[in-house]
Design a protein around this motif. Sequence first.
Motif, PDB file in Angstrom:
ATOM      1  N   LEU A   7       0.859  -1.185   0.000  1.00 16.82           N
ATOM      2  CA  LEU A   7       0.000   0.000   0.000  1.00 16.82           C
ATOM      3  C   LEU A   7       0.896   1.236   0.000  1.00 16.82           C
ATOM      4  O   LEU A   7       2.098   1.140   0.256  1.00 16.82           O
ATOM      5  N   CYS A   8       0.309   2.390  -0.260  1.00 14.96           N
ATOM      6  CA  CYS A   8       1.094   3.627  -0.232  1.00 14.96           C
ATOM      7  C   CYS A   8       1.712   3.811   1.159  1.00 14.96           C
ATOM      8  O   CYS A   8       1.002   3.757   2.169  1.00 14.96           O
ATOM      9  N   PRO A   9       3.026   4.024   1.226  1.00 19.93           N
ATOM     10  CA  PRO A   9       3.687   4.151   2.545  1.00 19.93           C
ATOM     11  C   PRO A   9       3.206   5.347   3.365  1.00 19.93           C
ATOM     12  O   PRO A   9       3.364   5.353   4.574  1.00 19.93           O
ATOM     13  N   ILE A  10       2.589   6.349   2.737  1.00 19.45           N
ATOM     14  CA  ILE A  10       2.101   7.495   3.509  1.00 19.45           C
ATOM     15  C   ILE A  10       0.642   7.303   3.917  1.00 19.45           C
ATOM     16  O   ILE A  10       0.309   7.358   5.093  1.00 19.45           O
ATOM     17  N   CYS A  11      -0.256   7.053   2.938  1.00 23.26           N
ATOM     18  CA  CYS A  11      -1.687   7.068   3.297  1.00 23.26           C
ATOM     19  C   CYS A  11      -2.305   5.675   3.358  1.00 23.26           C
ATOM     20  O   CYS A  11      -3.506   5.546   3.581  1.00 23.26           O
ATOM     21  N   SER A  12      -1.490   4.631   3.146  1.00 21.95           N
ATOM     22  CA  SER A  12      -1.952   3.237   3.251  1.00 21.95           C
ATOM     23  C   SER A  12      -3.106   2.914   2.305  1.00 21.95           C
ATOM     24  O   SER A  12      -3.931   2.050   2.605  1.00 21.95           O
ATOM     25  N   ARG A  29       2.462   6.457  -8.778  1.00 17.80           N
ATOM     26  CA  ARG A  29       2.205   7.660  -7.978  1.00 17.80           C
ATOM     27  C   ARG A  29       0.835   7.520  -7.319  1.00 17.80           C
ATOM     28  O   ARG A  29      -0.157   7.258  -8.006  1.00 17.80           O
ATOM     29  N   CYS A  30       0.802   7.719  -6.013  1.00 19.89           N
ATOM     30  CA  CYS A  30      -0.450   7.607  -5.260  1.00 19.89           C
ATOM     31  C   CYS A  30      -1.383   8.742  -5.668  1.00 19.89           C
ATOM     32  O   CYS A  30      -0.987   9.906  -5.677  1.00 19.89           O
ATOM     33  N   ARG A  31      -2.648   8.390  -6.000  1.00 22.32           N
ATOM     34  CA  ARG A  31      -3.611   9.423  -6.435  1.00 22.32           C
ATOM     35  C   ARG A  31      -4.101  10.246  -5.249  1.00 22.32           C
ATOM     36  O   ARG A  31      -4.656  11.319  -5.433  1.00 22.32           O
ATOM     37  N   THR A  32      -3.914   9.762  -4.032  1.00 20.28           N
ATOM     38  CA  THR A  32      -4.394  10.499  -2.854  1.00 20.28           C
ATOM     39  C   THR A  32      -3.345  11.488  -2.348  1.00 20.28           C
ATOM     40  O   THR A  32      -3.626  12.666  -2.190  1.00 20.28           O
ATOM     41  N   CYS A  33      -2.116  11.000  -2.109  1.00 23.13           N
ATOM     42  CA  CYS A  33      -1.123  11.886  -1.477  1.00 23.13           C
ATOM     43  C   CYS A  33      -0.010  12.323  -2.434  1.00 23.13           C
ATOM     44  O   CYS A  33       0.772  13.209  -2.099  1.00 23.13           O
ATOM     45  N   GLY A  34       0.089  11.705  -3.604  1.00 25.04           N
ATOM     46  CA  GLY A  34       1.095  12.125  -4.580  1.00 25.04           C
ATOM     47  C   GLY A  34       2.448  11.448  -4.433  1.00 25.04           C
ATOM     48  O   GLY A  34       3.372  11.725  -5.206  1.00 25.04           O
TER      49      GLY A  34
END
Length: 286
Positions: A7-12, A29-34
């Motif tokens: 999962l995205c390491p910042i927003c999971s 690239r995460c669509r939530t946090c970039g």
Amino acid sequence: MKLERVLCPICSKDDAGKFLPFGPDHLVRCRTCGLVYSNPRRSMDEVSEFFEEKYIPDQKKLKRELGAWRAESLLREAEIIKAMKPAGAILDIGCAGGHFLEHFLKDGWECTGVEPSRVAAEEAGRKGIRIFQSVLNQADIGLSDHFDVVTYLDTLFFSSTPVDDLKKISRLLKNDGRLFLDLPGFTYRIARNYGPLCLLIDRRWTNFKLTSPHLFILSTRTLRKMLSQAGMEIEAVHLEQAPARGSSLMRLINRAHYEFCRLLFNLSGGSINLAAKAFYVCRKID
Ligand SMILES: [Zn+2]
């Protein structure tokens, strides 16, 4: 090679798209946090083994790549720290053979290092540094509100648990302590490793490989998000140059690029950063 999906390491979250149109599929690239990160990535069992035994196989790599090539940057960074904190206790995460901590040992600082490489940890221990041979999230340091300074130089992007690491650092730091992070410049890292410049210098379209232990690429914006999850914020940014290696001409170009980037950074009020590295000063949020 074993791979794992993450999962995205910042927003999971698991909502990311391919980052570079003609680049490798694993860089997303995460669509939530970039955040730009590797998914899938090499299994953490393999990465741990790599850092314990293979990343620093011998004294040659320790002395050259992690010592001599970075000597100028390490001295400059040590001076920035000492101008803010003249004495105290310092923890260096990914301390290699202790080249950076030597700048503090000689001034009587209490020096602690975390380093997974067996070869490097032994070298640092011989210098009188208190060493935990481990990655940060497994190091039983057992001290809270203890360190005046924590440094995490050119290493955070190897961590499979970056937010947990920052939370742990926040606990280890005194309230008025500072975290210093050295990270690749986002624009430089992409431009140097993908596209025409990479083709010109390395004769290939991209250097981004699925086998790489680099797990994510932080910009100042995404670093700010990661730090805020650990109750920290960026206080100041200093630019840094790429490792000084190669011929005299290459070193001269490296130096000229660095000075040009500093000028551009200052003229743009800090909004344009093309430097190879950035040195972030971070503090706890009250
Ligand atoms: Zn995210």
